[in-house]
Motif scaffolding. Structure first.
Motif, PDB file in Angstrom:
ATOM      1  N   ASN A  75       0.826  -1.213   0.000  1.00 40.12           N
ATOM      2  CA  ASN A  75       0.000   0.000   0.000  1.00 40.12           C
ATOM      3  C   ASN A  75       0.854   1.255   0.000  1.00 40.12           C
ATOM      4  N   SER A  76       1.983   1.216   0.704  1.00 38.67           N
ATOM      5  CA  SER A  76       2.860   2.395   0.706  1.00 38.67           C
ATOM      6  C   SER A  76       3.444   2.637  -0.682  1.00 38.67           C
ATOM      7  N   LEU A  77       3.724   1.549  -1.389  1.00 35.23           N
ATOM      8  CA  LEU A  77       4.232   1.690  -2.757  1.00 35.23           C
ATOM      9  C   LEU A  77       3.149   2.244  -3.680  1.00 35.23           C
ATOM     10  N   MET A  78       1.918   1.813  -3.472  1.00 33.93           N
ATOM     11  CA  MET A  78       0.796   2.349  -4.252  1.00 33.93           C
ATOM     12  C   MET A  78       0.645   3.847  -3.991  1.00 33.93           C
ATOM     13  N   THR A  79       0.780   4.251  -2.711  1.00 38.33           N
ATOM     14  CA  THR A  79       0.695   5.681  -2.363  1.00 38.33           C
ATOM     15  C   THR A  79       1.803   6.475  -3.040  1.00 38.33           C
TER      16      THR A  79
END
Length: 597
Positions: A35-39
């Motif tokens: 999710n942090s990579l998506m952000t």
């Protein structure tokens, strides 16, 4: 305002990725990382949108960290068309590949470590993309090299994986010598800062340009240093997907795109790039036809596409190379993820001759790999068409000789053939072995679908954006359709060949087939020469020096020098064996003579 938002975005982007990678705990949820990579990907779209609207370039630099007599070394990030276009692509693809890895590597006991390695790989690539000086670029350059070594050799208990990892690092080290030479040259005669380098109008010497081309040849696996890329398939499939799409192999071409202004006026450097690229694209495509390992076929198609990008750099069209690099990243990652899905569900079977009938058991992956293959071929209105067709049209309308064009068109024909070969062998017909087939699951479908959408719409989005600045080319209709006609011809040839060879008896392999199958015997040559050199040096050191020179000038030499002195001082000749023999014979004779009869 235009400066503050990209600055904050880049700083937050790098901090977020860095903290996610380095501060991850062993028991942390992997979904948080995803999710942090998506952000990060969402945030990286903000400066890209600003760049597209204003077409400006922003540089962020720290105070000098190392003060030197000729230059100061600092950390400097640049946000221009190249870096801001490719950063979201690298983040998007890594996000998809990491999500796929959670399913593919779920049984691996060191999954967290594996994901960390992929993140570090991404960070090293981001350093290369945004670097504004040669020193910083070199840090990222070595970063992707060492991470590729660790990831290719992930299953280190297999000797093939160790050999492939060593092969990758050694071939890249050969190319790195060129980059180190160029950096040293620029430090002494010009500037390591890329922006300062571009302000100098004089034609730069050929020596640093040869160094740059050598660096790109090693990293992007151009002809001559090509064998490491197919060998790198010994690593896990997610590694292959990341390595071939948006990191590592595109770094070499990206280096030449970034430093193209210092190369464009040197005709020798441009000619080398053109010929090297055209030769690579044809040779790799011809080699892909002869392979049976699905991952090696896709790996050689990567080499072929990188040769196409190198051809564009040689044709003085770096933005076309960037366009093809951007579209290629999506469908190449998709091809690898689909092949990984096949391999995983067939219990690690990679030979396409042992597959078949997968369209029944894996319908979604079948659809996506078909779309990816058509995108690679350059079918109209898929993303590969917008870059590949433009490249061929530019070659046709250029003032160079027709040799590079002929090579590229032949490679286009062959690329359609090996793409259709994968589709025919894996998806159609019936299962050729008695393997236990598994139904596809939902978990890998999300990243595969995401990349499929990217493969379909990236070209259209680029065409509609302000990045599309290529000139409209006017030409006769047959020439305009030449790329498409050659692709269709390749598909028809592939179908005919399959029909012809399906019922033929087994034949002995021919020399030409072996030539391409063994990658022009480069593996044999590159391993034979060092082995022969090692054997020769071993013989020289042990037999010639130790057994002959040291023996003659050491013990034997010493005894030879003392013998004349001994002979002058005594009648004894030190012939102990002779003396003992004579003594024994004499004794025996005396005994025989004195025995009473």
């Amino acid at each position: 305002m235009d400066t503050i938002i990209p600055t904050l975005t880049l700083a937050t982007l790098l901090a977020l990725t860095l903290s996610t990678t380095l501060l991850i705990k062993q028991n942390q949820n992997l979904f948080d990382m995803k999710n942090s990579l998506m952000t990060s990907f969402m945030m990286s779209l903000v400066p890209l949108a600003l760049l597209l609207n204003n077409e400006n370039e922003i540089t962020i630099s720290t105070p000098p960290l190392i003060n030197m007599a000729t230059t100061n070394i600092n950390i400097s990030f640049t946000m221009d068309t190249t870096s801001m276009t490719f950063t979201p692509i690298a983040l998007f693809i890594t996000w998809s590949i990491i999500e796929f890895s959670m399913w593919y590597m779920s049984t691996d006991p060191h999954l967290n470590k594996f994901i960390k390695h992929l993140f570090t790989f991404l960070i090293a690539m981001l350093i290369i993309i945004t670097a504004n000086n040669m020193f910083q670029l070199f840090v990222g350059w070595e970063g992707v090299g060492i991470m590729s070594f660790l990831l290719i050799g992930w299953w280190y208990s297999r000797s093939d994986a160790n050999t492939a990892a060593l092969q990758a690092i050694i071939y890249n080290r050969i190319g790195d010598v060129g980059l180190i030479m160029t950096t040293a040259w620029l430090m002494t005669s010009s500037s390591m800062n890329i922006q300062e380098l571009f302000t100098q109008n004089e034609t730069i010497n050929i020596v640093p340009l040869i160094g740059l081309i050598a660096a790109a040849t090693g990293k992007s696996a151009q002809f001559g240093l090509h064998p490491w890329l197919p060998a790198a398939m010994e690593g896990p499939t997610p590694v292959s997907a990341l390595l071939h799409s948006s990191t590592m192999v595109v770094a070499g071409v990206l280096l030449l795109i970034r430093l193209h202004p210092i190369m464009q006026n040197n005709k020798t450097a441009m000619t080398i790039c053109l010929t090297l690229g055209a030769l690579t694209t044809l040779f790799a495509a011809a080699s892909a036809i002869t392979q049976h390992d699905i991952k090696k076929i896709i790996a050689l198609s990567t080499t072929s596409q990188l040769g196409l990008m190198m051809t564009m750099i040689g044709l003085n069209q770096p933005m076309l190379a960037l366009l093809h690099m951007s579209t290629h990243s999506f469908f190449k990652a998709l091809l690898f993820l689909c092949s990984g899905s096949f391999i995983h569900n067939l219990e690690n079977e990679q030979d396409i001759r042992k597959m078949g009938g997968l369209s029944k058991t894996m319908p979604t992956t079948t659809s996506t790999i078909t779309i990816a293959s058509f995108t690679l071929m350059g079918m109209p209105f898929l993303s590969g068409f917008y870059s590949k067709d433009t490249i061929i049209e530019t070659l046709i309308n250029s003032h160079t000789n027709s040799w590079a064009l002929t090579m590229t068109l032949m490679a286009t024909l062959l690329s359609a053939m090996y793409s259709m070969r994968i589709i025919q062998f894996t998806l159609t017909g019936h299962p050729r072995t008695k393997q236990k087939y598994h139904q596809e699951t939902k978990q890998p479908i999300k990243p595969i679908t995401r990349l499929t959408l990217g493969s379909i719409f990236t070209g259209t989005v680029t065409k509609l954006s302000t990045l599309q600045t290529t000139t409209t080319l006017t030409m006769p209709t047959p020439i305009k359709l030449s790329a498409l006609m050659i692709t269709v011809a390749g598909i028809m040839l592939s179908l005919d060949l399959l029909t012809m060879t399906a019922h033929q008896p087994t034949q002995k392999p021919k020399t030409l087939n072996l030539f391409f199958n063994q990658l022009a015997f480069f593996n044999t040559v590159h391993r034979t020469i060092p082995m022969k050199t090692l054997k020769l040096s071993q013989q020289v050191s042990t037999e010639l020096i130790d057994l002959w020179a040291l023996e003659n000038y050491g013990p034997k030499g010493l005894s030879n020098t003392t013998i004349p002195l001994i002979h002058t001082t005594t009648q004894q000749k030190n012939l102990i064996k002779n003396y003992l023999t004579l003594f024994t014979i004499t004794t025996l004779l005396m005994l025989l003579l004195t025995i009473p009869k």
